[in-house]
Write an enzyme that holds these catalytic residues in place. Structure first.
Site, mmCIF file in Angstrom:
data_model
loop_
_atom_site.group_PDB
_atom_site.id
_atom_site.type_symbol
_atom_site.label_atom_id
_atom_site.label_comp_id
_atom_site.label_asym_id
_atom_site.label_seq_id
_atom_site.Cartn_x
_atom_site.Cartn_y
_atom_site.Cartn_z
ATOM 1 N N ASP A 8 0.877 -1.169 0.000
ATOM 2 C CA ASP A 8 0.000 0.000 0.000
ATOM 3 C C ASP A 8 0.923 1.230 0.000
ATOM 4 O O ASP A 8 2.111 1.118 0.312
ATOM 5 C CB ASP A 8 -0.853 -0.049 1.284
ATOM 6 C CG ASP A 8 -1.581 1.248 1.545
ATOM 7 O OD1 ASP A 8 -2.262 1.740 0.627
ATOM 8 O OD2 ASP A 8 -1.468 1.769 2.672
ATOM 9 N N ASP A 10 -0.241 5.075 0.876
ATOM 10 C CA ASP A 10 -0.527 6.056 1.929
ATOM 11 C C ASP A 10 -0.527 5.399 3.309
ATOM 12 O O ASP A 10 -1.293 4.471 3.568
ATOM 13 C CB ASP A 10 -1.881 6.718 1.673
ATOM 14 C CG ASP A 10 -1.847 7.591 0.426
ATOM 15 O OD1 ASP A 10 -0.939 8.427 0.327
ATOM 16 O OD2 ASP A 10 -2.728 7.418 -0.441
HETATM 17 C C1 XBP Z 1 -5.496 6.176 1.109
HETATM 18 C C2 XBP Z 1 -6.575 7.035 0.609
HETATM 19 C C3 XBP Z 1 -6.352 8.051 -0.442
HETATM 20 C C4 XBP Z 1 -5.566 9.295 -0.173
HETATM 21 C C5 XBP Z 1 -5.819 10.316 -1.267
HETATM 22 O O1 XBP Z 1 -6.000 4.842 1.302
HETATM 23 O O2 XBP Z 1 -7.699 6.887 0.981
HETATM 24 O O3 XBP Z 1 -7.612 8.521 -0.752
HETATM 25 O O4 XBP Z 1 -5.942 9.830 1.073
HETATM 26 O O5 XBP Z 1 -5.662 9.842 -2.554
HETATM 27 P P1 XBP Z 1 -5.091 3.529 1.255
HETATM 28 P P2 XBP Z 1 -6.510 10.473 -3.795
HETATM 29 O O6 XBP Z 1 -3.793 3.852 1.932
HETATM 30 O O7 XBP Z 1 -5.876 2.506 2.001
HETATM 31 O O8 XBP Z 1 -4.874 3.120 -0.193
HETATM 32 O O9 XBP Z 1 -6.893 11.870 -3.422
HETATM 33 O O10 XBP Z 1 -5.565 10.418 -4.975
HETATM 34 O O11 XBP Z 1 -7.726 9.606 -4.026
HETATM 35 MG MG MG Z 2 -2.887 3.067 3.563
#
Ligand code: XBP
Ligand code: MG
Length: 230
Positions: A8, A10
């Site tokens: 993953d 973020d």
């Molecule tokens: C992370 C997210 C993303 C980011 C923003 O989830 O939810 O939405 O916050 O990205 P995970 P975008 O780590 O579970 O993948 O604004 O490009 O959608």
């Molecule tokens: Mg995440």
């Protein structure tokens, strides 16, 4: 046997969510919206994965009609602002990530990304943290803007596996959130979770371990693979 590690982005590769939150707030201010997302607001809003989906969830909370703003345009501006924040630097890989990737490569594991975040954000993170393009760091990248349903749906994991050409049993997911665990499990993958600043305290049921990425905390088969080959 294990053939690939699926990361993953973020919260897992780096603590990115404060930069996302800042990019949202800068966008709202620039567009004359009096929306400000505090850390507590953002913790709640993060349960909705995806930036466009998160803006829509917030609109619904405020009771405004769904067409009160141009969500796609707002989100495009947010992405540009996030990329430029990362271009200015300051974001670091989380502890243990570089070491795990190096050890995995040495052990012959393939490295891939399965993320909700948009592809330009992955590129920006790789340039910020490694000074290299994303495809030099990861063989396969599956991003949220390429699939119909974001996490907790399995789509992005299923897409990453298809691009790797391997079965779910041959892969291990690395995640930081409950939504990520649900997505990986729904795609049939084993998951290791290391909670991040916004996900501490979530329910990670279904994960194989909830720990650091220190070798001793890794699942035994992965640990053995890494220590035998390195
Ligand atoms: C992370 C997210 C993303 C980011 C923003 O989830 O939810 O939405 O916050 O990205 P995970 P975008 O780590 O579970 O993948 O604004 O490009 O959608
Ligand atoms: Mg995440």
């Amino acid at each position: 046997t294990l053939r690939a590690l699926l990361f993953d982005v973020d919260g897992t590769l780096a603590e990115t969510e404060e930069a996302h939150r800042q990019a949202f707030d800068e966008t709202f201010a620039a567009e004359g919206l009096d929306w400000r997302w505090s850390r507590d607001d953002y913790r709640r809003l993060l349960r909705t994965t995806g930036g466009k989906e998160r803006i829509r969830a917030y609109l619904a909370e405020t009771g405004a009609p769904g067409d009160a703003v141009d969500v796609a345009a707002l989100h495009a501006e947010k992405t540009a602002r996030y990329v430029s924040l990362l271009e200015r630097g300051g974001l670091e890989l989380r502890e243990g990530v570089a070491e795990l990737m190096d050890a995995g490569r040495t052990a012959g594991l393939r490295l891939a990304i399965a993320t909700t975040t948009s592809r330009p954000n992955v590129e920006a993170l790789c340039r910020c943290c490694w000074g290299r393009p994303a495809e030099e760091m990861f063989e396969v990248i599956a991003a949220g803007d390429e699939v119909a349903a974001k996490k907790p749906a399995p789509d992005v994991y299923t897409l990453a596996l298809a691009r790797l050409g391997i079965a779910a049993e041959a892969a291990l997911a690395l995640e930081d959130s409950r939504n990520g665990v649900l997505a990986a499990r729904a795609a049939g993958l084993r998951v290791i979770v290391r909670p991040s600043i916004y996900t501490i305290g979530e329910d990670f049921a279904g994960a194989e371990t909830v720990a650091s990425l220190a070798p001793a905390d890794l699942p035994r088969d992965l640990h053995e693979m890494l220590s035998v080959r390195t």
